[in-house]
Design an enzyme around this catalytic site. Structure first.
Site, PDB file in Angstrom:
ATOM      1  N   ASP A 136     -30.980  52.286  17.133  1.00 57.74           N
ATOM      2  CA  ASP A 136     -30.076  52.147  15.976  1.00 57.74           C
ATOM      3  C   ASP A 136     -30.714  51.160  15.007  1.00 57.74           C
ATOM      4  O   ASP A 136     -30.290  49.998  14.912  1.00 57.74           O
ATOM      5  CB  ASP A 136     -28.714  51.627  16.456  1.00 57.74           C
ATOM      6  CG  ASP A 136     -28.088  52.548  17.488  1.00 57.74           C
ATOM      7  OD1 ASP A 136     -27.540  53.594  17.095  1.00 57.74           O
ATOM      8  OD2 ASP A 136     -28.184  52.234  18.691  1.00 57.74           O
TER       9      ASP A 136
ATOM     10  N   HIS B  37     -28.444  58.702  28.400  1.00 59.77           N
ATOM     11  CA  HIS B  37     -28.640  57.258  28.481  1.00 59.77           C
ATOM     12  C   HIS B  37     -28.292  56.834  29.915  1.00 59.77           C
ATOM     13  O   HIS B  37     -27.243  57.223  30.438  1.00 59.77           O
ATOM     14  CB  HIS B  37     -27.688  56.529  27.543  1.00 59.77           C
ATOM     15  CG  HIS B  37     -28.078  56.552  26.101  1.00 59.77           C
ATOM     16  ND1 HIS B  37     -28.333  57.704  25.414  1.00 59.77           N
ATOM     17  CD2 HIS B  37     -28.245  55.531  25.209  1.00 59.77           C
ATOM     18  CE1 HIS B  37     -28.634  57.397  24.156  1.00 59.77           C
ATOM     19  NE2 HIS B  37     -28.590  56.091  23.998  1.00 59.77           N
TER      20      HIS B  37
ATOM     21  N   GLU C  50     -29.411  51.269  30.979  1.00 60.75           N
ATOM     22  CA  GLU C  50     -29.518  50.309  29.861  1.00 60.75           C
ATOM     23  C   GLU C  50     -28.729  49.075  30.300  1.00 60.75           C
ATOM     24  O   GLU C  50     -29.292  48.011  30.516  1.00 60.75           O
ATOM     25  CB  GLU C  50     -28.935  50.923  28.583  1.00 60.75           C
ATOM     26  CG  GLU C  50     -28.919  49.964  27.383  1.00 60.75           C
ATOM     27  CD  GLU C  50     -28.196  50.547  26.158  1.00 60.75           C
ATOM     28  OE1 GLU C  50     -27.402  51.491  26.304  1.00 60.75           O
ATOM     29  OE2 GLU C  50     -28.425  50.015  25.036  1.00 60.75           O
TER      30      GLU C  50
HETATM   31  N1  HPA Z   1     -26.449  52.939  24.062  1.00 59.64           N
HETATM   32  C1  HPA Z   1     -25.356  53.676  24.250  1.00 59.64           C
HETATM   33  N2  HPA Z   1     -24.745  54.300  23.259  1.00 59.64           N
HETATM   34  C2  HPA Z   1     -25.236  54.200  22.032  1.00 59.64           C
HETATM   35  C3  HPA Z   1     -26.354  53.446  21.778  1.00 59.64           C
HETATM   36  C4  HPA Z   1     -27.006  52.787  22.854  1.00 59.64           C
HETATM   37  O1  HPA Z   1     -28.028  52.095  22.728  1.00 59.64           O
HETATM   38  N3  HPA Z   1     -26.580  53.539  20.443  1.00 59.64           N
HETATM   39  C5  HPA Z   1     -25.629  54.345  19.928  1.00 59.64           C
HETATM   40  N4  HPA Z   1     -24.807  54.734  20.891  1.00 59.64           N
HETATM   41 ZN    ZN Z   2     -29.299  54.913  22.367  1.00 58.96          ZN
END
Ligand code: HPA
Ligand code: ZN
Length: 339
Positions: A282, A200, A203
């Site tokens: 999620d 990730h 974001e």
């Molecule tokens: N971002 C970071 N961590 C996470 C996310 C997300 O969207 N969903 C579950 N853990």
């Molecule tokens: Zn995620």
């Protein structure tokens, strides 16, 4: 304006690949209640409706607090099986044919749940989903970035007896203040073990975290990555090197990464040639599975049939699937798109 029936039908029919789905984030409030009852766990909510009403997030952390709390009801192999099987059943209804599931083992081992329980329950469901629905799937073990690299190393070590059960590692949880470089050594170790790498980035964190995920961690895909366009040179690199972004529109909306889906940069990135994909992140917390995410972003940004097809192709190309299966899937996507 709602999308026309032809595009709605195309979205339904396109064979889909889901590349950004936290299996713990598919825990619906109904299952949270039934598992809490089974294990005699008291929930801080009076009803399923009260749980849903609490899902009002202002940022990533406000979501993560509830997401980790919800995991407390997952205790035995059957719980993990039920969780993943419910996801596969829902995904099958959206015509998902291949899914790469994230899971957060540290959330479970920290509560005393053995790694073996997590792997075996998820694996049971993956086998069943293949038998029942023909869905192929893989597991990607995510390290929690708010914890230390040492903890990530211990987790990787504890997962090694199950090496054949997961295809790669990822990085999730609170992004701000937890840059990719914090995990440079554990990603290098994972790479040396032949694991695929994703993270990730971008974001809530800056575009520089995307650059670091690529340069320092050597990841093959970026999860989210929507803040890439703060750095035009980075966008050019994503296009040139065909680095996929696993975008999650409804997640971005619910976590206030964007104020309105009409302001989302998804279409702009797609039209610039970035290999963007659509995923649900999620879904139990953000109000929609993959089909809903396709419909919502198609409607908000007026994506054409050709663009929706390209998104499905991007996901197939970005999947960690054997080459022959991938070629077959791409042919199926073209068949659906041209009929
Ligand atoms: N971002 C970071 N961590 C996470 C996310 C997300 O969207 N969903 C579950 N853990
Ligand atoms: Zn995620």
């Amino acid at each position: 304006m709602p999308i026309d029936p032809a595009r709605a039908q195309l979205i339904q029919r396109l064979p889909k690949v889901e590349l950004h789905l936290h299996i713990e984030g598919s825990l619906e409030p109904e299952m949270m209640f039934s598992l809490a009852g089974k294990h005699g766990i008291a929930l801080p909510y009076a009803s399923v409706e009260a749980v849903r009403a609490a899902y009002n997030f202002h940022d990533l952390q406000s979501f993560l607090d509830l997401y980790y709390a919800g995991c407390a009801v997952l205790r035995d192999r059957q719980d993990f099986y039920a969780l993943a099987m419910a996801y596969f059943t829902r995904a099958h209804a959206d015509n998902v044919v291949h899914a790469e599931l994230f899971f957060d083992p540290q959330t479970h081992t920290a509560r005393g749940i053995p790694m073996e329980v997590v792997f075996s329950g998820l694996r049971d469901a993956m086998d069943d989903a293949h038998r029942r629905y023909g869905i192929t799937s893989e597991l990607i073990l995510c390290f929690l970035r708010h914890l230390s690299e040492e903890d990530a190393f211990a987790t990787l070590e504890a997962a090694m007896p199950f090496r054949s059960d997961f295809i790669g590692v990822g990085l999730d949880s609170g992004e701000r203040g937890n840059p990719p470089a914090k995990f440079a050594r554990v990603f290098a170790k994972a790479r040396s073990l032949g694991l695929r790498l994703v993270a990730h980035a971008g974001e809530e964190g800056p575009a520089a975290y995307i650059v670091d995920a690529l340069d320092v961690l050597a990841v093959e895909r970026i999860d989210h990555g929507v803040r890439c366009d703060e750095d035009p040179a980075l966008v050019a690199r994503l296009v040139r090197d065909r680095i996929p972004l696993t975008v999650c529109p409804l997640s971005n909306l619910k976590l206030c990464v964007v104020k309105d889906l009409r302001q989302h940069n998804f279409a702009r990135l797609l039209r610039q040639g970035v290999a963007v994909t659509i995923n649900s992140d999620d879904p139990a917390y953000f109000g929609g599975y993959i089909g809903e995410n396709y419909r919502a972003i198609a409607e908000a940004l007026d994506l054409s049939a050709a663009e929706l097809t390209l998104v499905a192709e991007n996901a197939a190309r970005a999947a960690f699937m054997p080459a022959t299966a991938k070629a077959g899937l791409l042919t199926k996507i073209r068949t659906v798109a041209t009929r």
